[in-house]
Design a protein around this motif. Sequence first.
Motif, short mmCIF file in Angstrom:
data_model
loop_
_atom_site.label_atom_id
_atom_site.label_comp_id
_atom_site.label_asym_id
_atom_site.label_seq_id
_atom_site.Cartn_x
_atom_site.Cartn_y
_atom_site.Cartn_z
N CYS A 32 -2.77 -7.60 1.01
CA CYS A 32 -3.10 -7.43 -0.41
C CYS A 32 -3.71 -8.70 -1.00
O CYS A 32 -4.66 -8.64 -1.79
CB CYS A 32 -1.86 -7.00 -1.20
SG CYS A 32 -1.30 -5.33 -0.81
N VAL A 33 -3.20 -9.84 -0.60
CA VAL A 33 -3.70 -11.11 -1.12
C VAL A 33 -5.13 -11.38 -0.61
O VAL A 33 -6.02 -11.71 -1.39
CB VAL A 33 -2.77 -12.28 -0.71
CG1 VAL A 33 -3.41 -13.62 -0.97
CG2 VAL A 33 -1.44 -12.16 -1.45
N VAL A 34 -5.35 -11.20 0.70
CA VAL A 34 -6.65 -11.58 1.27
C VAL A 34 -7.76 -10.58 0.94
O VAL A 34 -8.93 -10.94 0.99
CB VAL A 34 -6.58 -11.83 2.80
CG1 VAL A 34 -5.61 -12.94 3.12
CG2 VAL A 34 -6.25 -10.57 3.56
N PHE A 42 -6.43 1.11 -1.42
CA PHE A 42 -5.12 1.72 -1.53
C PHE A 42 -4.46 1.32 -2.85
O PHE A 42 -4.73 0.24 -3.36
CB PHE A 42 -4.18 1.24 -0.41
CG PHE A 42 -4.77 1.31 0.96
CD1 PHE A 42 -4.80 2.51 1.66
CD2 PHE A 42 -5.28 0.18 1.58
CE1 PHE A 42 -5.34 2.57 2.93
CE2 PHE A 42 -5.82 0.23 2.85
CZ PHE A 42 -5.85 1.44 3.53
N ASP A 43 -3.56 2.18 -3.32
CA ASP A 43 -2.65 1.78 -4.36
C ASP A 43 -1.59 0.91 -3.68
O ASP A 43 -0.99 1.33 -2.68
CB ASP A 43 -2.00 3.00 -5.01
CG ASP A 43 -0.98 2.61 -6.04
OD1 ASP A 43 -1.39 2.09 -7.09
OD2 ASP A 43 0.22 2.82 -5.77
N ARG A 44 -1.39 -0.29 -4.17
CA ARG A 44 -0.49 -1.26 -3.52
C ARG A 44 0.91 -0.69 -3.28
O ARG A 44 1.46 -0.80 -2.19
CB ARG A 44 -0.43 -2.53 -4.35
CG ARG A 44 0.33 -3.65 -3.70
CD ARG A 44 0.16 -4.94 -4.54
NE ARG A 44 0.94 -6.00 -4.00
CZ ARG A 44 2.17 -6.29 -4.40
NH1 ARG A 44 2.75 -5.58 -5.35
NH2 ARG A 44 2.82 -7.29 -3.86
N GLY A 45 1.50 -0.07 -4.30
CA GLY A 45 2.85 0.48 -4.18
C GLY A 45 2.93 1.59 -3.14
O GLY A 45 3.86 1.65 -2.34
N ASP A 46 1.92 2.48 -3.14
CA ASP A 46 1.89 3.56 -2.16
C ASP A 46 1.72 3.02 -0.74
O ASP A 46 2.37 3.50 0.20
CB ASP A 46 0.75 4.54 -2.46
CG ASP A 46 1.00 5.36 -3.72
OD1 ASP A 46 2.15 5.40 -4.20
OD2 ASP A 46 0.02 5.96 -4.22
N LEU A 47 0.85 2.03 -0.59
CA LEU A 47 0.63 1.46 0.73
C LEU A 47 1.92 0.84 1.27
O LEU A 47 2.29 1.07 2.42
CB LEU A 47 -0.48 0.40 0.69
CG LEU A 47 -0.73 -0.34 2.00
CD1 LEU A 47 -1.21 0.62 3.09
CD2 LEU A 47 -1.73 -1.46 1.80
N ALA A 68 -4.00 4.36 12.78
CA ALA A 68 -5.06 3.36 12.98
C ALA A 68 -5.26 2.53 11.73
O ALA A 68 -5.41 1.31 11.78
CB ALA A 68 -6.36 4.04 13.39
N VAL A 69 -5.23 3.18 10.56
CA VAL A 69 -5.38 2.48 9.29
C VAL A 69 -4.24 1.48 9.11
O VAL A 69 -4.45 0.33 8.72
CB VAL A 69 -5.46 3.47 8.11
CG1 VAL A 69 -5.31 2.77 6.77
CG2 VAL A 69 -6.77 4.24 8.16
N PHE A 70 -3.01 1.90 9.43
CA PHE A 70 -1.86 0.99 9.31
C PHE A 70 -2.01 -0.21 10.25
O PHE A 70 -1.73 -1.34 9.87
CB PHE A 70 -0.55 1.72 9.58
CG PHE A 70 -0.17 2.71 8.52
CD1 PHE A 70 -0.58 2.58 7.20
CD2 PHE A 70 0.61 3.80 8.84
CE1 PHE A 70 -0.22 3.48 6.23
CE2 PHE A 70 0.98 4.73 7.87
CZ PHE A 70 0.57 4.57 6.57
N TYR A 71 -2.44 0.03 11.49
CA TYR A 71 -2.65 -1.08 12.42
C TYR A 71 -3.70 -2.05 11.88
O TYR A 71 -3.56 -3.26 12.01
CB TYR A 71 -3.08 -0.57 13.79
CG TYR A 71 -1.93 -0.08 14.65
CD1 TYR A 71 -0.71 -0.73 14.65
CD2 TYR A 71 -2.09 1.02 15.47
CE1 TYR A 71 0.33 -0.27 15.45
CE2 TYR A 71 -1.06 1.48 16.27
CZ TYR A 71 0.15 0.82 16.26
OH TYR A 71 1.18 1.27 17.04
N LEU A 72 -4.76 -1.51 11.28
CA LEU A 72 -5.81 -2.39 10.75
C LEU A 72 -5.34 -3.19 9.54
O LEU A 72 -5.69 -4.35 9.39
CB LEU A 72 -7.06 -1.56 10.41
CG LEU A 72 -7.76 -0.99 11.65
CD1 LEU A 72 -8.75 0.10 11.25
CD2 LEU A 72 -8.44 -2.08 12.44
N VAL A 73 -4.51 -2.58 8.69
CA VAL A 73 -3.92 -3.32 7.57
C VAL A 73 -3.07 -4.47 8.11
O VAL A 73 -3.16 -5.61 7.64
CB VAL A 73 -3.08 -2.38 6.67
CG1 VAL A 73 -2.20 -3.18 5.71
CG2 VAL A 73 -3.98 -1.44 5.90
#
Length: 144
Positions: A32-34, A42-47, A68-73
């Motif tokens: 979220c910072v970078v 994404f909505d930060r809270g939902d993510l 895959a999206v979670f791995y990339l995050v």
Amino acid sequence: MIEVARPEPLVGQTRSISRDGTDVKALVEEYCVVTSGLVDLFDRGDLIKEIDDWSSSMTIQPKDIGQAVFYLVLAIGSQERNEAQAETWFTDGQDVLMKNMCNSMNVATVQGFTLVAVYMLRAFQPNGAYLYFCKSSLLSRCPN
């Protein structure tokens, strides 16, 4: 323009795909910072809630676009701390995206390719990032 080559995995090196819950929260916060001011996917809270639920799940799930999206995050969140782990998550997420690209054309697919572009930009690979960004732009225009 200088393009940094991605490191080749060492022979015999195992790929560890860990999902430790305490570390995951810190990596999502770092993500979220970078990416603040760069992309808003994404909505930060939902993510945080979704990735926390996913990481605490003890079942082995089939690899899908959402995973895959979670791995990339996680990869983007860990680029500063642990480059080897970030590369492992990135490679796994990218592989899943490529395998499922034609099967699943949805919001998560566009998010995934955008995250690949962000990761590559942060890894000083602007040419590759541009190609993935163009791919995500084209996918977002395709009708379902």
